[in-house]
Each structure stands twice: as C-alpha cells, then as structure tokens.
Write an enzyme that holds these catalytic residues in place. Sequence first.
Site, PDB file in Angstrom:
ATOM      1  N   HIS A 157     -28.971 -10.534  12.048  1.00 27.49           N
ATOM      2  CA  HIS A 157     -28.367  -8.904  13.317  1.00 27.49           C
ATOM      3  C   HIS A 157     -28.290  -8.173  12.027  1.00 27.49           C
ATOM      4  CE1 HIS A 157     -25.087 -11.748  15.881  1.00 27.49           C
ATOM      5  NE2 HIS A 157     -26.355 -11.220  16.153  1.00 27.49           N
ATOM      6  N   CYS A 252     -18.852  -6.567  12.056  1.00 30.31           N
ATOM      7  CA  CYS A 252     -18.477  -7.532  13.214  1.00 30.31           C
ATOM      8  C   CYS A 252     -17.363  -7.492  13.929  1.00 30.31           C
ATOM      9  CB  CYS A 252     -19.003  -9.123  12.796  1.00 30.31           C
ATOM     10  SG  CYS A 252     -20.377  -9.547  12.051  1.00 30.31           S
TER      11      CYS A 252
END
Length: 258
Positions: A157, A252
């Site tokens: 990511h 996150c």
Amino acid sequence: MVPPKNFTVEYAINPWMGGVVDQQKAQTQWDGLKNAIEKQGVQVLTMEQTKGLPDQVFVCNSGLVFDNKVYLSRFRHKERTGEQPLYLEWFKKNGVATIGEEYPEIFEGGGDAVFSDRQTLWAGYGERSSKSVYERIKALGQFDIVLCDMVLPNFYHLDTCFAPVDETTSLYYPAAFSDATQKEILRRLPNSIAVSEAEANAFVCNAITVRNTVISPIGVSAATRDALKTRGKDVEEVDMSEFMKSGGACQCLVLRLL
C-alpha cells in the site's frame, strides 16, 4: 477509528501478516494513538468492529474522503469484502455522500490514496488498487492525481512507504518506488525526507501528521527527527507492534474525514 474489540491475525493477505495478537496490548496501543490525535485538538469518531472482520480496525481502507464525499473501497481479497457494506452504512448515517459502490475497480481507500494538499492526490496502484480507478475518483472534486508506481511487494500500500507531512514535505522510502515516481515526489514535495530501510521496515512511513506533530510508530531515527524539526514538526512515537503483526500502524487505523 475502529476499536480493536475483535482484532486478530486469522489469515495472510500481505507479507507482514503473522503472529498472535495480545488483545489487551492492542487496545492499549489503539488508545494511545487515539489519545495522541485528540491531544492535538482533533475529534475522533468511532464505529464498532464486527466479529469475523479482524482487519476492520484498518479503517483508512474504507474509502477516500474529500469535501464530505467518499469514494468507497472495493477490496481485492475476499477476507475484507464483508467490511464494505458496514462502511457504506456508516457513511450514510453520518451524512457523507457516497460514490463508487456500483463500480468494479479494486480500490483500497486511504491505504493507496492520500492528499498532500487540496490540489494534490497521491495515487498508489498495483498490488491492492487498480490504476484505472483514479479516472472514477476524479468525480470527488478538482485536484491533480499523481500516479505512484510502487515496485516492492513488502510495501503493498502507498501508506507503507509514503506519508505527506505538509504541502512541501513527505516521509518516503525511495527503494519502494520507480525512479520516475521518486523524481515526482521530490519535484512536487521538494523538502521530502528519505527514510532508511530500517525505518521503512518499522513502518515509520505509516505515520500521520496532525497540526504540527508527526505521530509515528516507534523507530524514527535521529536524522529523520532532526529533519522534521527543521521543518517545524514535532514527533510523537506510539507503539504499534500488535497492529504491525497484520501489516498496519498509525495511518492504517485512521480515516481522515476532513
């Protein structure tokens, strides 16, 4: 944020996943991150975690928010698809207009897409988000989209290897990007700070900046701390070790609504 009432590591959908979660320690770490954000005068809203969806704590993947509109995520791995209707329900309940639920392209929200300012969206693609989805995301508003070519599987990511700090600065791990993307980072964010491999593996780039404080997992080097200080930023480290067992940390665990 989503408190980790049912957070475990039950499967492996990224290279970091493994180990047994100490749930009491995870709750303490989550509370520490929430407190660090609230200390900066920012309100934190929460939604409850649903049993059987252990990665729901990583709420940044729920979508991308801009001007009270959200482009919703569509997860690559089936293990996370059960989160999608819950996020849709939460956004609608809280008055956030939704876009994207009818489209097929894979997109993992704030894990791969992040604004450095209102005019610039950094857009990761490949492992977990489709390159083509960013044509759809233009419906959110008027801003430049900077496509980021990521080249290392461990940094699956964008938020594992890149963190905007302000309008001219980011933390980034150069080896995670193609040469062209590295040049674009330095062209658009000329005060950017390259982190070391050790810092990258400690998830230092999974930091968030709130006001003038960079809230980071433990592992910021003295050199990076000094470089941030010259840019007027303080650093607050928070222990994220339990969440790193699932491949996530500060960024996150947070979805920015403004």
